[in-house]
Design a protein around this motif. Sequence first.
Motif, PDB file in Angstrom:
ATOM      1  N   CYS A 399       0.960  -1.151   0.042  1.00 32.91           N
ATOM      2  CA  CYS A 399       0.166  -0.067   0.045  1.00 32.91           C
ATOM      3  C   CYS A 399       0.849   1.235  -0.121  1.00 32.91           C
ATOM      4  O   CYS A 399       0.577   2.298  -0.619  1.00 32.91           O
ATOM      5  CB  CYS A 399      -0.967   0.190   1.216  1.00 32.91           C
ATOM      6  N   ALA A 400       2.001   1.200   0.815  1.00 35.00           N
ATOM      7  CA  ALA A 400       2.871   2.352   0.792  1.00 35.00           C
ATOM      8  C   ALA A 400       3.384   2.659  -0.584  1.00 35.00           C
ATOM      9  O   ALA A 400       3.487   3.826  -1.118  1.00 35.00           O
ATOM     10  CB  ALA A 400       4.061   2.178   1.684  1.00 35.00           C
ATOM     11  N   LYS A 401       3.877   1.474  -1.348  1.00 38.52           N
ATOM     12  CA  LYS A 401       4.354   1.743  -2.667  1.00 38.52           C
ATOM     13  C   LYS A 401       3.261   2.322  -3.543  1.00 38.52           C
ATOM     14  O   LYS A 401       3.590   3.253  -4.357  1.00 38.52           O
ATOM     15  CB  LYS A 401       4.859   0.394  -3.243  1.00 38.52           C
ATOM     16  N   LYS A 402       2.140   1.858  -3.323  1.00 40.71           N
ATOM     17  CA  LYS A 402       0.912   2.167  -4.265  1.00 40.71           C
ATOM     18  C   LYS A 402       0.599   3.806  -4.295  1.00 40.71           C
ATOM     19  O   LYS A 402       0.302   4.573  -5.060  1.00 40.71           O
ATOM     20  CB  LYS A 402      -0.199   1.498  -4.035  1.00 40.71           C
ATOM     21  N   HIS A 403       0.636   4.284  -3.034  1.00 42.28           N
ATOM     22  CA  HIS A 403       0.278   5.538  -2.764  1.00 42.28           C
ATOM     23  C   HIS A 403       1.608   6.352  -2.258  1.00 42.28           C
ATOM     24  O   HIS A 403       1.259   7.568  -1.927  1.00 42.28           O
ATOM     25  CB  HIS A 403      -0.749   5.712  -1.574  1.00 42.28           C
ATOM     26  N   ASN A 404       2.695   5.876  -2.769  1.00 44.32           N
ATOM     27  CA  ASN A 404       4.076   6.863  -2.323  1.00 44.32           C
ATOM     28  C   ASN A 404       4.073   7.521  -1.219  1.00 44.32           C
ATOM     29  O   ASN A 404       4.475   8.585  -0.722  1.00 44.32           O
ATOM     30  CB  ASN A 404       3.786   8.106  -3.540  1.00 44.32           C
ATOM     31  N   TYR A 405       4.223   6.733  -0.260  1.00 45.55           N
ATOM     32  CA  TYR A 405       4.526   7.349   1.161  1.00 45.55           C
ATOM     33  C   TYR A 405       5.525   6.220   1.828  1.00 45.55           C
ATOM     34  O   TYR A 405       5.550   5.070   1.352  1.00 45.55           O
ATOM     35  CB  TYR A 405       3.631   7.493   1.993  1.00 45.55           C
ATOM     36  N   GLU A 406       6.251   6.559   2.833  1.00 41.92           N
ATOM     37  CA  GLU A 406       7.076   5.512   3.476  1.00 41.92           C
ATOM     38  C   GLU A 406       6.468   5.044   4.897  1.00 41.92           C
ATOM     39  O   GLU A 406       5.593   5.788   5.193  1.00 41.92           O
ATOM     40  CB  GLU A 406       8.432   6.266   3.725  1.00 41.92           C
ATOM     41  N   ILE A 407       6.871   3.977   5.176  1.00 39.51           N
ATOM     42  CA  ILE A 407       6.462   3.323   6.518  1.00 39.51           C
ATOM     43  C   ILE A 407       7.739   2.915   7.400  1.00 39.51           C
ATOM     44  O   ILE A 407       8.802   2.590   6.767  1.00 39.51           O
ATOM     45  CB  ILE A 407       5.567   2.122   6.623  1.00 39.51           C
ATOM     46  N   ASP A 408       7.550   3.148   8.549  1.00 36.13           N
ATOM     47  CA  ASP A 408       8.770   2.846   9.730  1.00 36.13           C
ATOM     48  C   ASP A 408       8.814   1.168  10.068  1.00 36.13           C
ATOM     49  O   ASP A 408       7.804   0.875  10.921  1.00 36.13           O
ATOM     50  CB  ASP A 408       8.924   3.812  10.656  1.00 36.13           C
ATOM     51  N   ASP A 409       9.453   0.231   9.700  1.00 37.55           N
ATOM     52  CA  ASP A 409       9.304  -0.858   9.933  1.00 37.55           C
ATOM     53  C   ASP A 409       9.604  -1.089  11.462  1.00 37.55           C
ATOM     54  O   ASP A 409       8.777  -1.973  12.032  1.00 37.55           O
ATOM     55  CB  ASP A 409      10.575  -1.758   9.163  1.00 37.55           C
ATOM     56  N   SER A 410      10.254  -0.525  12.111  1.00 40.33           N
ATOM     57  CA  SER A 410      10.421  -0.450  13.687  1.00 40.33           C
ATOM     58  C   SER A 410       9.192  -0.167  14.261  1.00 40.33           C
ATOM     59  O   SER A 410       8.731  -0.921  15.330  1.00 40.33           O
ATOM     60  CB  SER A 410      11.625   0.128  14.055  1.00 40.33           C
ATOM     61  N   GLN A 411       8.726   0.935  13.839  1.00 40.66           N
ATOM     62  CA  GLN A 411       7.464   1.345  14.609  1.00 40.66           C
ATOM     63  C   GLN A 411       6.159   0.338  14.264  1.00 40.66           C
ATOM     64  O   GLN A 411       5.321   0.351  14.867  1.00 40.66           O
ATOM     65  CB  GLN A 411       7.061   2.803  14.051  1.00 40.66           C
ATOM     66  N   GLU A 412       6.240  -0.125  13.042  1.00 42.82           N
ATOM     67  CA  GLU A 412       5.055  -1.025  12.817  1.00 42.82           C
ATOM     68  C   GLU A 412       5.281  -2.168  13.618  1.00 42.82           C
ATOM     69  O   GLU A 412       4.142  -2.639  14.052  1.00 42.82           O
ATOM     70  CB  GLU A 412       5.171  -1.422  11.106  1.00 42.82           C
ATOM     71  N   LEU A 413       6.437  -2.829  14.017  1.00 41.15           N
ATOM     72  CA  LEU A 413       6.536  -3.817  14.732  1.00 41.15           C
ATOM     73  C   LEU A 413       6.053  -3.469  16.155  1.00 41.15           C
ATOM     74  O   LEU A 413       5.257  -4.147  16.602  1.00 41.15           O
ATOM     75  CB  LEU A 413       8.016  -4.292  15.119  1.00 41.15           C
ATOM     76  N   ILE A 414       6.374  -2.269  16.663  1.00 40.28           N
ATOM     77  CA  ILE A 414       5.541  -1.886  17.910  1.00 40.28           C
ATOM     78  C   ILE A 414       4.384  -1.627  17.867  1.00 40.28           C
ATOM     79  O   ILE A 414       3.521  -1.935  18.846  1.00 40.28           O
ATOM     80  CB  ILE A 414       6.280  -0.205  18.514  1.00 40.28           C
ATOM     81  N   ALA A 415       3.664  -1.002  16.663  1.00 43.12           N
ATOM     82  CA  ALA A 415       2.179  -0.965  16.431  1.00 43.12           C
ATOM     83  C   ALA A 415       1.487  -2.248  16.620  1.00 43.12           C
ATOM     84  O   ALA A 415       0.569  -2.562  17.189  1.00 43.12           O
ATOM     85  CB  ALA A 415       2.128  -0.328  15.179  1.00 43.12           C
ATOM     86  N   TYR A 416       2.147  -3.375  15.920  1.00 43.84           N
ATOM     87  CA  TYR A 416       1.554  -4.733  15.730  1.00 43.84           C
ATOM     88  C   TYR A 416       1.772  -5.234  17.318  1.00 43.84           C
ATOM     89  O   TYR A 416       0.762  -6.159  17.736  1.00 43.84           O
ATOM     90  CB  TYR A 416       2.272  -5.784  14.983  1.00 43.84           C
ATOM     91  N   GLY A 417       2.652  -5.045  18.184  1.00 41.67           N
ATOM     92  CA  GLY A 417       2.948  -5.437  19.154  1.00 41.67           C
ATOM     93  C   GLY A 417       1.977  -4.840  20.286  1.00 41.67           C
ATOM     94  O   GLY A 417       1.408  -5.701  21.084  1.00 41.67           O
ATOM     95  N   MET A 418       1.631  -3.822  20.333  1.00 38.68           N
ATOM     96  CA  MET A 418       0.577  -2.877  21.053  1.00 38.68           C
ATOM     97  C   MET A 418      -0.909  -3.512  20.777  1.00 38.68           C
ATOM     98  O   MET A 418      -1.666  -3.861  21.545  1.00 38.68           O
ATOM     99  CB  MET A 418       0.813  -1.544  20.857  1.00 38.68           C
ATOM    100  N   CYS A 419      -0.888  -3.779  19.373  1.00 33.01           N
ATOM    101  CA  CYS A 419      -2.404  -4.290  19.032  1.00 33.01           C
ATOM    102  C   CYS A 419      -2.693  -5.622  19.491  1.00 33.01           C
ATOM    103  O   CYS A 419      -3.957  -5.774  19.928  1.00 33.01           O
ATOM    104  CB  CYS A 419      -2.355  -4.463  17.411  1.00 33.01           C
ATOM    105  N   ASN A 420      -1.611  -6.506  20.030  1.00 30.01           N
ATOM    106  CA  ASN A 420      -1.982  -7.662  20.451  1.00 30.01           C
ATOM    107  C   ASN A 420      -1.615  -7.706  22.085  1.00 30.01           C
ATOM    108  O   ASN A 420      -2.516  -8.412  22.613  1.00 30.01           O
ATOM    109  CB  ASN A 420      -0.981  -8.798  19.687  1.00 30.01           C
ATOM    110  N   PHE A 421      -0.619  -7.094  22.583  1.00 31.25           N
ATOM    111  CA  PHE A 421      -0.441  -6.961  23.953  1.00 31.25           C
ATOM    112  C   PHE A 421      -1.426  -6.319  24.795  1.00 31.25           C
ATOM    113  O   PHE A 421      -2.012  -6.877  25.549  1.00 31.25           O
ATOM    114  CB  PHE A 421       1.023  -6.395  24.103  1.00 31.25           C
ATOM    115  N   ALA A 422      -1.735  -5.034  24.234  1.00 30.28           N
ATOM    116  CA  ALA A 422      -2.878  -4.300  24.954  1.00 30.28           C
ATOM    117  C   ALA A 422      -4.214  -4.754  24.851  1.00 30.28           C
ATOM    118  O   ALA A 422      -4.926  -4.986  25.596  1.00 30.28           O
ATOM    119  CB  ALA A 422      -2.912  -2.825  24.499  1.00 30.28           C
TER     120      ALA A 422
END
Length: 844
Positions: A399-422
């Motif tokens: 999706c990032a490539k499709k819409h020309n923006y960047e994502i932060d891999d490390s922050q995404e890991l934290i986001a997925y962690g919070m989505c499951n842990f919390a």
Amino acid sequence: MMVSESPSMSRSMSVVDGMAVAPGGGVGPTKGRRFSAPSGAFGEESTIFVKRQPFTQVAFDEIHLKEDIEEDPSLATTLKNNLFCSKKRLWKIISTYLPIIKVLRYYNIKESIVTDIVSGITIGILHIPQALAFGLLTSVKVENGLYTSVWPVLLYVIFGTSAHVSMGTSAVICIVTASVVDRQAENFKATFEFNNATTNFTTWEDIPEFMDYKENISLCVAMLSGLILLFMGFLRLGFITAYLSESFFNAFTSGAAVHIATSQLPALLGINVKRFGGAFKIIYTYQEIFSNITSLSWQTPLVALVSIAILLFFKEFINEKFKHKLPIPIPVELLVVILATAISYGANLAEEVAVVGEIPGTIPPPVIPDLTGFQDYFVDCFVLAILIFANTIAMAKICAKKHNYEIDDSQELIAYGMCNFASSFLKCFPSAVAPPRSMIASNMGTKSTLAGVFVTILMLLVIMAMSVLFEPLPKAALAAIIVVALKGLFIQMADCRKFWRINKFDFVIWFFTIVSVVFLDIDFGLGIGVIVSLITVVFQTQFSRGFRVGRTMKESAFVEHKRYKDSIESNGVKIFRFQSNLYFANAEIFRNNLYKATVNPRKLLKFLKKQEKNQEREEKRMKKLGIEPPKKDLNALSEVSIIPITGDGRKVSKTSETGVATNGNVKKSSSQLALVTGDNPAFAMDEVNLQNNGVQKPYGGLKRPLSIASNLTSICDDDDEVDPEDGEEFVTDDKIRRMRRTHHIIIDCSTVNYMDSSGANVLGHISSEYEHVNIKLFLAGVAASVRDTMEHAGTFEKIPQHHIFLELHDAIAVARSKAVVPLQPFLEDFTYDEAAEESYVTNM
């Protein structure tokens, strides 16, 4: 050294009005066609001409290397430089770990709010049927699926960086979680004591304590997986997924689809079967299904078939055919849920078919999962965390490539962690991305993660106000939704043909992974697939290619010598290229390939020692007969005239720097006879060796007929004819001459960007072995990091630094100018210090 490309050697193509001018003057379209350009088509200004003195790496660095190269800072310096505070730094840290702050700061309400509301409601509508269906798929309560479509979505809004990732229930993650839940449920069954209140239930799923236990296991799995993801995020360990190949994920998800479909068969048929866990559970499940097939009622399969037909009709025909006219795909899953619920309620099907039943209409308070016995499934949680990250980050990057923006891999890991842990404290099982929902969000042009807020609002309304409406919903309709959603995973099984054609190792990974996932279990298959993937990496290293390098006559390009018909080699110089990094797993393979492609110094030393021994024996025999023996000369066999030929065995047709005659005729003196081989350059043999009626007299007094054909064979092929005297390989003048004509070996290190101590150690010993038989080893194009490794490993004690050159041209220029140094009269074997390549052996 001079490297040039004259106009007569150049390749070019003129372009006139967008059309390519072919060498013959014709004009054709430029796209998809290539032409050999006529000489001089680009003019003199495009001619390549390089002229300079050859450089060793040391000499080049002395002139051009920066004197003030910045070294990596120490840990103390790094901490000192980063331990400071400012408004800018504070904003950067907060906005990095809480991306929602940055979204709110720069959110354009006028341009984005309408799109985010519409897309949020649309994605929420898709969440409803999947939440109901995947709650059952996870082998827990239906309401757990609804909760998992609320809180992970809201948490991703706060911590996520992709506007299009749709967190929540995911089929593959649900079935992996279900395998853990069902396996642990066996422990509960073994210890549970029935009482009067529980003996009347027909299935285990009807016992509240049993479902509460399974719910707790799913919450523990979500909590531990979330903690692992958070740990990976803070340590920036996202690269771990790079070790899992496409063929692995393809096979794993396809195998999981088989388990998902199998788990839904009882619901589709309307029969009650025992749930199994562990190895071979799919076999036991089908045995149970076929044993109870006679107990099915016609109403449930009818509901399932009608639901599947409606789903396929809208998905494959309506949505696909009119996708360019529809603003969003028709949410057929929700239509099936509404229609099935209405029919079930109106016809009172609850008496004939299994229905969802009571769904709590409130939001539960937070709970703390009971982690008792978590060590039994901690490894499963780690595997699940890897799958959550790998699948979700892949979708986010698309999706990032499709819409020309960047994502932060490390922050995404934290986001997925919070989505499951919390969310585990709010009765949610493990969550991940759902690709269909994410693709719809992408197609609708969702502007920010705030769209998840509207998804959450809709789902909360469903839980608190409308959940009671879904109580008559037949489970067969939910099972149909799940099975139809697996269509893409079943279709991708055909990719096995692609993996077979691309790379056999990819197919091996695919085959072992899918077989073990299907016939053993998901967790077993996952582990086996990872192990096979790592093993194939090692095996691919074992098949690393090494080859001799030659130079094409027209373009002076370095190519694989055997593959190109106009490739030639410099006299006495062999160039070797190894297409891999050099480390412990392939160091010995590198040496074997090098010796096979060029000269084996051990074999040459053995031949020369045997030649010396046979000479001594011949001298003794001649002295007994009163004949004065000839003077020894170990180098006589190396004094030959080299005639280069092309890689396919044809003589060079043009005079070149190597002195080849024109028109394909080899210059030949009266005292020399030229022999042309198919693989190696031809060389001239002194006519004195062809006396005595074509009979050659090898050392030791053995007579062997010599003809042009027989010598071609002995030169081209490594003839392993046995010597009748000692049973070892038969030694002839031709074999020694063929090996002795090489005086320099050049290793092209431009393809080696990593070397460990074993690789550096092997290089040093190879140089020593060649030095023992008077062959010089040169290295060319050695990367700076590789040179550092060699220096720390002590390799430069065996390979002088003036033998390391800037480029391949430099090494060739110096090697061709060096004369062959005569061998010593008596060659010694390698000493123990020279032979002991692995020091730990002699130290034991």
